[in-house]
Design a protein around this motif. Structure first.
Motif, mmCIF file in Angstrom:
data_model
loop_
_atom_site.group_PDB
_atom_site.id
_atom_site.type_symbol
_atom_site.label_atom_id
_atom_site.label_comp_id
_atom_site.label_asym_id
_atom_site.label_seq_id
_atom_site.Cartn_x
_atom_site.Cartn_y
_atom_site.Cartn_z
ATOM 1 N N ALA A 170 -7.026 -16.267 -55.455
ATOM 2 C CA ALA A 170 -8.417 -15.808 -55.492
ATOM 3 C C ALA A 170 -9.377 -16.956 -55.210
ATOM 4 C CB ALA A 170 -8.722 -15.178 -56.849
ATOM 5 N N VAL A 171 -9.114 -18.120 -55.792
ATOM 6 C CA VAL A 171 -9.984 -19.272 -55.564
ATOM 7 C C VAL A 171 -9.984 -19.649 -54.081
ATOM 8 C CG1 VAL A 171 -10.227 -21.754 -55.998
ATOM 9 C CG2 VAL A 171 -9.884 -20.188 -57.900
ATOM 10 N N LEU A 172 -8.810 -19.700 -53.465
ATOM 11 C CA LEU A 172 -8.759 -20.057 -52.042
ATOM 12 C C LEU A 172 -9.479 -19.040 -51.169
ATOM 13 C CD1 LEU A 172 -5.162 -21.463 -51.451
ATOM 14 C CD2 LEU A 172 -7.312 -22.707 -51.715
ATOM 15 N N VAL A 173 -9.274 -17.772 -51.454
ATOM 16 C CA VAL A 173 -9.932 -16.735 -50.652
ATOM 17 C C VAL A 173 -11.445 -16.826 -50.797
ATOM 18 C CG1 VAL A 173 -10.278 -14.239 -50.426
ATOM 19 C CG2 VAL A 173 -7.974 -15.158 -50.593
ATOM 20 N N LEU A 174 -11.915 -16.949 -52.030
ATOM 21 C CA LEU A 174 -13.364 -17.012 -52.238
ATOM 22 C C LEU A 174 -13.970 -18.289 -51.660
ATOM 23 C CD1 LEU A 174 -13.566 -15.597 -55.859
ATOM 24 C CD2 LEU A 174 -14.294 -14.465 -53.759
ATOM 25 N N ARG A 175 -13.289 -19.402 -51.805
ATOM 26 C CA ARG A 175 -13.848 -20.670 -51.326
ATOM 27 C C ARG A 175 -13.787 -20.800 -49.808
ATOM 28 N NH1 ARG A 175 -16.658 -24.010 -52.136
ATOM 29 N NH2 ARG A 175 -15.521 -25.942 -52.232
ATOM 30 N N TYR A 176 -12.651 -20.454 -49.207
ATOM 31 C CA TYR A 176 -12.464 -20.770 -47.790
ATOM 32 C C TYR A 176 -12.559 -19.579 -46.859
ATOM 33 C CZ TYR A 176 -11.159 -25.188 -49.785
ATOM 34 O OH TYR A 176 -11.178 -26.354 -50.493
ATOM 35 N N TYR A 177 -12.290 -18.391 -47.345
ATOM 36 C CA TYR A 177 -12.424 -17.220 -46.483
ATOM 37 C C TYR A 177 -13.821 -16.627 -46.632
ATOM 38 C CZ TYR A 177 -11.535 -12.771 -44.239
ATOM 39 O OH TYR A 177 -11.613 -11.694 -43.408
ATOM 40 N N GLU A 178 -14.243 -16.437 -47.891
ATOM 41 C CA GLU A 178 -15.587 -15.900 -48.129
ATOM 42 C C GLU A 178 -16.658 -16.994 -48.052
ATOM 43 O OE1 GLU A 178 -16.426 -12.724 -48.520
ATOM 44 O OE2 GLU A 178 -14.347 -12.068 -48.356
ATOM 45 N N ASP A 179 -16.248 -18.258 -48.024
ATOM 46 C CA ASP A 179 -17.134 -19.414 -47.902
ATOM 47 C C ASP A 179 -18.155 -19.494 -49.037
ATOM 48 O OD1 ASP A 179 -17.764 -21.777 -46.648
ATOM 49 O OD2 ASP A 179 -19.328 -20.878 -45.412
ATOM 50 N N LEU A 180 -17.695 -19.207 -50.254
ATOM 51 C CA LEU A 180 -18.569 -19.315 -51.421
ATOM 52 C C LEU A 180 -18.550 -20.749 -51.941
ATOM 53 C CD1 LEU A 180 -17.717 -16.097 -53.486
ATOM 54 C CD2 LEU A 180 -19.561 -16.437 -51.840
ATOM 55 N N SER A 181 -19.612 -21.128 -52.594
ATOM 56 C CA SER A 181 -19.660 -22.447 -53.230
ATOM 57 C C SER A 181 -18.787 -22.424 -54.478
ATOM 58 C CB SER A 181 -21.104 -22.777 -53.619
ATOM 59 O OG SER A 181 -21.523 -21.890 -54.643
ATOM 60 N N GLU A 182 -18.566 -23.616 -55.044
ATOM 61 C CA GLU A 182 -17.780 -23.682 -56.271
ATOM 62 C C GLU A 182 -18.458 -22.902 -57.383
ATOM 63 O OE1 GLU A 182 -17.546 -27.903 -56.659
ATOM 64 O OE2 GLU A 182 -15.651 -28.009 -55.553
ATOM 65 N N ALA A 183 -19.784 -23.029 -57.489
ATOM 66 C CA ALA A 183 -20.521 -22.324 -58.540
ATOM 67 C C ALA A 183 -20.434 -20.806 -58.352
ATOM 68 C CB ALA A 183 -21.973 -22.782 -58.549
ATOM 69 N N ALA A 184 -20.586 -20.343 -57.110
ATOM 70 C CA ALA A 184 -20.514 -18.902 -56.849
ATOM 71 C C ALA A 184 -19.105 -18.375 -57.108
ATOM 72 C CB ALA A 184 -20.937 -18.605 -55.414
ATOM 73 N N THR A 185 -18.099 -19.152 -56.734
ATOM 74 C CA THR A 185 -16.719 -18.755 -56.993
ATOM 75 C C THR A 185 -16.471 -18.659 -58.489
ATOM 76 O OG1 THR A 185 -15.991 -19.804 -54.946
ATOM 77 C CG2 THR A 185 -14.292 -19.374 -56.599
#
Length: 172
Positions: free
Chosen positions: A117-132
């Motif tokens: 989930a962290v990888l998908v949100l950070r690198y696929y959805e391009d969310l920031s650490e705070a948003a993730t």
């Protein structure tokens, strides 16, 4: 008809007469089809007529343009279709790319759910650490540590991906 209603109607008619050509041109530029542009403008002017009393003091042309743009996007979404053809629309990528893609997919599938989930949100959805962190309901530190562990584990599971082949590096 009441005087106020007649005045509102006259103001609407005057607006349409003064702006219809510019608005039609804007609709055409957005959608690229004259008949569709006419339909979009007609619908937008109807929506304007229903809200004329609250919009007439502001910028009714901007109101109509925003309706045109939103309705055009909605039209595109509704009419997006797949077309059958004799030839596939895209060429098959090189075998190495396909093998790497499969290796990455398999390696990601072997990660624990939180790391995935962290990888998908950070690198696929391009969310920031705070948003993730907010999406997952964890702290930013947890996101950082899970991301670090996930990338390290991906490199172990799929060494053929290497470090410089497109695997994301950790962001700060």
């Amino acid at each position: 008809m009441e005087p106020a209603a007649s005045e509102g109607r006259d103001g609407y008619v005057a607006f349409v007469e003064n702006h219809q050509h510019r608005l039609l041109r804007a609709a055409y530029l957005v959608c690229g089809n004259r008949h569709q542009a006419e339909d979009l403008l007609q619908d937008a002017l109807l929506k304007l007529a229903l809200r004329w009393s609250s919009v007439r003091e502001g910028d009714p042309a901007a109101y109509v343009r925003s309706i045109l743009y939103r309705d055009t996007v909605s039209w595109w979404r509704r009419r997006r279709r797949e077309w059958l053809s004799a030839q596939p629309p895209e060429r098959v990528s090189a075998d190495r790319d396909g093998a790497l893609r499969l290796a990455l997919r398999d390696a990601v599938g072997r990660l624990p759910p939180r790391q995935r989930a962290v990888l998908v949100l950070r690198y696929y959805e391009d969310l920031s650490e705070a948003a993730t962190a907010e999406v997952l309901g964890v702290t930013v530190g947890t996101v950082k540590s899970q991301c670090h562990a996930a990338l390290r584990r991906l490199r172990e599971l799929a060494p053929e991906l290497g470090h410089d082949d497109g695997l994301p590096t950790e962001r700060r």
